[in-house]
Design a protein around this motif. Structure first.
Motif, PDB file in Angstrom:
ATOM      1  N   PHE A 193      50.489  23.927  18.049  1.00  0.00           N
ATOM      2  CA  PHE A 193      51.339  25.050  18.443  1.00  0.00           C
ATOM      3  C   PHE A 193      51.408  26.030  17.264  1.00  0.00           C
ATOM      4  CE2 PHE A 193      52.870  21.249  20.646  1.00  0.00           C
ATOM      5  CZ  PHE A 193      52.879  21.660  21.971  1.00  0.00           C
ATOM      6  N   PRO A 194      50.450  26.978  17.162  1.00  0.00           N
ATOM      7  CA  PRO A 194      50.419  27.889  16.009  1.00  0.00           C
ATOM      8  C   PRO A 194      51.662  28.762  15.908  1.00  0.00           C
ATOM      9  CG  PRO A 194      48.371  27.979  17.271  1.00  0.00           C
ATOM     10  CD  PRO A 194      49.357  27.227  18.096  1.00  0.00           C
ATOM     11  N   ILE A 195      52.231  29.135  17.070  1.00  0.00           N
ATOM     12  CA  ILE A 195      53.395  30.016  17.086  1.00  0.00           C
ATOM     13  C   ILE A 195      54.414  29.446  18.060  1.00  0.00           C
ATOM     14  CG2 ILE A 195      52.041  32.084  16.532  1.00  0.00           C
ATOM     15  CD1 ILE A 195      52.080  32.790  19.511  1.00  0.00           C
ATOM     16  N   SER A 196      55.598  30.033  18.051  1.00  0.00           N
ATOM     17  CA  SER A 196      56.575  29.647  19.061  1.00  0.00           C
ATOM     18  C   SER A 196      56.013  29.982  20.441  1.00  0.00           C
ATOM     19  CB  SER A 196      57.898  30.384  18.834  1.00  0.00           C
ATOM     20  OG  SER A 196      58.461  30.008  17.592  1.00  0.00           O
ATOM     21  N   GLY A 197      56.490  29.290  21.459  1.00  0.00           N
ATOM     22  CA  GLY A 197      55.957  29.460  22.804  1.00  0.00           C
ATOM     23  C   GLY A 197      55.998  30.900  23.267  1.00  0.00           C
ATOM     24  N   PRO A 198      54.971  31.343  24.017  1.00  0.00           N
ATOM     25  CA  PRO A 198      54.969  32.714  24.549  1.00  0.00           C
ATOM     26  C   PRO A 198      56.123  32.909  25.519  1.00  0.00           C
ATOM     27  CG  PRO A 198      53.247  31.388  25.566  1.00  0.00           C
ATOM     28  CD  PRO A 198      53.801  30.568  24.449  1.00  0.00           C
ATOM     29  N   ALA A 199      56.547  34.150  25.686  1.00  0.00           N
ATOM     30  CA  ALA A 199      57.681  34.451  26.565  1.00  0.00           C
ATOM     31  C   ALA A 199      57.295  34.264  28.030  1.00  0.00           C
ATOM     32  CB  ALA A 199      58.155  35.880  26.329  1.00  0.00           C
ATOM     33  N   LEU A 200      58.223  33.691  28.806  1.00  0.00           N
ATOM     34  CA  LEU A 200      58.009  33.522  30.243  1.00  0.00           C
ATOM     35  C   LEU A 200      58.465  34.797  30.960  1.00  0.00           C
ATOM     36  CD1 LEU A 200      59.108  29.807  30.737  1.00  0.00           C
ATOM     37  CD2 LEU A 200      56.793  30.731  30.559  1.00  0.00           C
ATOM     38  N   ASP A 201      57.660  35.852  30.773  1.00  0.00           N
ATOM     39  CA  ASP A 201      58.020  37.179  31.290  1.00  0.00           C
ATOM     40  C   ASP A 201      57.059  37.675  32.364  1.00  0.00           C
ATOM     41  OD1 ASP A 201      55.779  37.551  29.774  1.00  0.00           O
ATOM     42  OD2 ASP A 201      56.662  39.021  28.403  1.00  0.00           O
ATOM     43  N   GLY A 202      56.244  36.762  32.903  1.00  0.00           N
ATOM     44  CA  GLY A 202      55.300  37.157  33.943  1.00  0.00           C
ATOM     45  C   GLY A 202      53.973  37.663  33.430  1.00  0.00           C
ATOM     46  N   THR A 203      53.741  37.610  32.128  1.00  0.00           N
ATOM     47  CA  THR A 203      52.489  38.085  31.554  1.00  0.00           C
ATOM     48  C   THR A 203      51.306  37.278  32.084  1.00  0.00           C
ATOM     49  OG1 THR A 203      53.587  38.801  29.523  1.00  0.00           O
ATOM     50  CG2 THR A 203      51.223  38.401  29.384  1.00  0.00           C
ATOM     51  N   ARG A 204      50.196  37.970  32.309  1.00  0.00           N
ATOM     52  CA  ARG A 204      48.967  37.281  32.735  1.00  0.00           C
ATOM     53  C   ARG A 204      48.396  36.519  31.547  1.00  0.00           C
ATOM     54  NH1 ARG A 204      43.233  38.956  33.871  1.00  0.00           N
ATOM     55  NH2 ARG A 204      42.614  38.001  35.854  1.00  0.00           N
ATOM     56  N   ALA A 205      47.975  35.282  31.794  1.00  0.00           N
ATOM     57  CA  ALA A 205      47.471  34.436  30.720  1.00  0.00           C
ATOM     58  C   ALA A 205      46.259  33.660  31.212  1.00  0.00           C
ATOM     59  CB  ALA A 205      48.567  33.487  30.239  1.00  0.00           C
ATOM     60  N   VAL A 206      45.572  33.026  30.274  1.00  0.00           N
ATOM     61  CA  VAL A 206      44.337  32.328  30.595  1.00  0.00           C
ATOM     62  C   VAL A 206      44.243  31.034  29.799  1.00  0.00           C
ATOM     63  CG1 VAL A 206      42.967  33.457  28.789  1.00  0.00           C
ATOM     64  CG2 VAL A 206      41.828  32.650  30.880  1.00  0.00           C
ATOM     65  N   CYS A 207      43.563  30.081  30.379  1.00  0.00           N
ATOM     66  CA  CYS A 207      43.185  28.861  29.677  1.00  0.00           C
ATOM     67  C   CYS A 207      41.661  28.835  29.593  1.00  0.00           C
ATOM     68  CB  CYS A 207      43.694  27.622  30.409  1.00  0.00           C
ATOM     69  SG  CYS A 207      43.016  26.065  29.785  1.00  0.00           S
ATOM     70  N   VAL A 208      41.159  28.826  28.370  1.00  0.00           N
ATOM     71  CA  VAL A 208      39.714  28.736  28.148  1.00  0.00           C
ATOM     72  C   VAL A 208      39.412  27.286  27.781  1.00  0.00           C
ATOM     73  CG1 VAL A 208      37.740  29.568  26.830  1.00  0.00           C
ATOM     74  CG2 VAL A 208      39.634  31.121  27.355  1.00  0.00           C
ATOM     75  N   GLU A 209      38.658  26.635  28.632  1.00  0.00           N
ATOM     76  CA  GLU A 209      38.431  25.199  28.479  1.00  0.00           C
ATOM     77  C   GLU A 209      36.960  24.923  28.180  1.00  0.00           C
ATOM     78  OE1 GLU A 209      40.784  22.285  30.947  1.00  0.00           O
ATOM     79  OE2 GLU A 209      38.788  21.930  31.784  1.00  0.00           O
ATOM     80  N   SER A 210      36.725  23.975  27.285  1.00  0.00           N
ATOM     81  CA  SER A 210      35.354  23.574  26.976  1.00  0.00           C
ATOM     82  C   SER A 210      35.338  22.092  26.636  1.00  0.00           C
ATOM     83  CB  SER A 210      34.801  24.389  25.793  1.00  0.00           C
ATOM     84  OG  SER A 210      35.558  24.132  24.620  1.00  0.00           O
ATOM     85  N   ILE A 211      34.184  21.483  26.758  1.00  0.00           N
ATOM     86  CA  ILE A 211      34.008  20.081  26.365  1.00  0.00           C
ATOM     87  C   ILE A 211      33.412  20.084  24.966  1.00  0.00           C
ATOM     88  CG2 ILE A 211      32.807  17.923  26.872  1.00  0.00           C
ATOM     89  CD1 ILE A 211      32.959  18.676  29.841  1.00  0.00           C
TER      90      ILE A 211
END
Length: 351
Positions: A126-144
């Motif tokens: 967790f590099p920073i405090s959690g992002p705000a739950l304000d409806g912002t669009r977000a992504v999960c980039v997943e790799s093996i």
């Protein structure tokens, strides 16, 4: 055949098996680490986190959920994503046709004959405090990131290490731009990630009928336990119910039968009851730890953990922890008999 010829024949046979095993390992490593997994998009609305809080209300330490509102939190005055709640966002976006017979998806499977999947452990940064739950669009980039085979040839297990990087993303940004901004070749490079999680999944061969019968014969017998650490600074006991397992499966879009179908779990996996999810176990571990750290003005910056023995529905588990001399924390979960089920460590930083 002379003793010498028999010995040489044995050496040759083992050498051929070793080459074949090495070839399988190399093939799986190449095939899986080059597999391109689709981006998982989500919107950081408070709904998922709110439903998780409601599901955990009454089983976590009181300071964490005594004020869970009955209505959905506002996005005009957003709260930060609570520790561990990233696990109920970015569900696998696959169709029903992309699910295997046990309800798991095809994204990470090495394929036949490794048809059984279990969650072995992992780590979260967790590099920073959690992002705000304000409806912002977000992504999960997943790799093996890595694939290894452990065990004897013919009995080996495939361990697949998955990296998941989370970050916000503007509308209209191309997939290539998103990947280059958030995913990095160097695992130590955070890029624009707000959370980086690694998961170790173990894939195993299906059990034979004889193996399942032997497992079933042990259901009512005490299992071997690993001795847990002593002198815990905090201890908190929880009994995970079927309702909790169902809700967590729904929140994470997880159809794995070992969490939902007792007949499957006992008859196909040789396990005595429904298993508590690996990510649910991590959520409980992080939530209880963070409750204790808040009174010290600290938050979790990094956690690593390993699942040693299964945790089952309707059986008490106890989350424990104690500080180490270097400022880190030993954390663990004990099963109903007091044996060690999950072992981990955490690093902290000021809130």
């Amino acid at each position: 055949m002379s003793m010498k010829n028999s010995f040489m024949h044995g050496l040759l046979k083992r050498a051929i098996q070793t080459r074949a095993y090495t070839s399988l390992s190399e093939r799986l490593h190449h095939d899986l680490t080059t597999r391109k997994i689709p981006l998982f998009f989500d919107y950081l609305h408070p709904q998922q986190s709110h439903l998780l809080n409601l599901s955990l209300q009454g089983i976590l330490p009181r300071s964490l959920n005594q004020d869970v509102p009955s209505s959905l939190p506002s996005i005009r005055n957003p709260i930060p994503l609570p520790i561990g709640h990233h696990l109920v966002y970015f569900p696998p976006q696959v169709s029903l046709s992309q699910l295997l017979p046990d309800g798991t998806d095809i994204l990470h499977t090495p394929g036949e004959p490794f048809n059984r999947r279990l969650w072995a452990g992992g780590n979260v940064h967790f590099p920073i405090s959690g992002p705000a739950l304000d409806g912002t669009r977000a992504v999960c980039v997943e790799s093996i990131r890595n694939v290894t085979i452990k065990g004897r040839e013919g009995e080996g297990k495939v361990i697949v290490t998955i990296e998941r990087r989370f970050g916000t993303v503007p509308e209209g940004e191309s997939e290539a731009q998103t990947r280059s901004r958030i995913w990095q070749e160097d695992e130590a490079d955070l890029g624009d990630s707000s959370i980086i999680e690694n998961r170790d999944l173990i894939f195993m061969r299906s059990k034979t009928a004889e193996e399942i019968e032997l497992d079933q014969a042990q259901f009512d017998k005490p299992s071997r336990t690993v001795r847990a650490p002593t002198n815990a600074t905090f201890r908190h006991s929880i009994i995970p119910t079927k309702a909790l397992l169902f809700r967590f499966s729904a929140l994470t879009f997880n159809a794995h039968s070992i969490h939902l179908d007792t007949n499957y779990t006992q008859g196909q996996e040789g396990l005595r009851s429904l298993l508590v999810h690996g990510p649910l176990t991590l959520t409980l571990l992080l939530s209880v730890l963070q409750t204790h750290l808040e009174s010290l003005g600290l938050r979790v910056a990094h956690i690593e953990y390993k699942n040693l023995t299964p945790l089952y529905v309707d059986e008490e588990l106890t989350v424990c922890g104690k500080p180490k001399s270097d400022g880190a924390w030993d954390i663990w979960i004990e099963g109903p008999s007091g044996g060690l089920s999950v072992r981990g460590s955490a690093k902290t930083c000021p809130i």
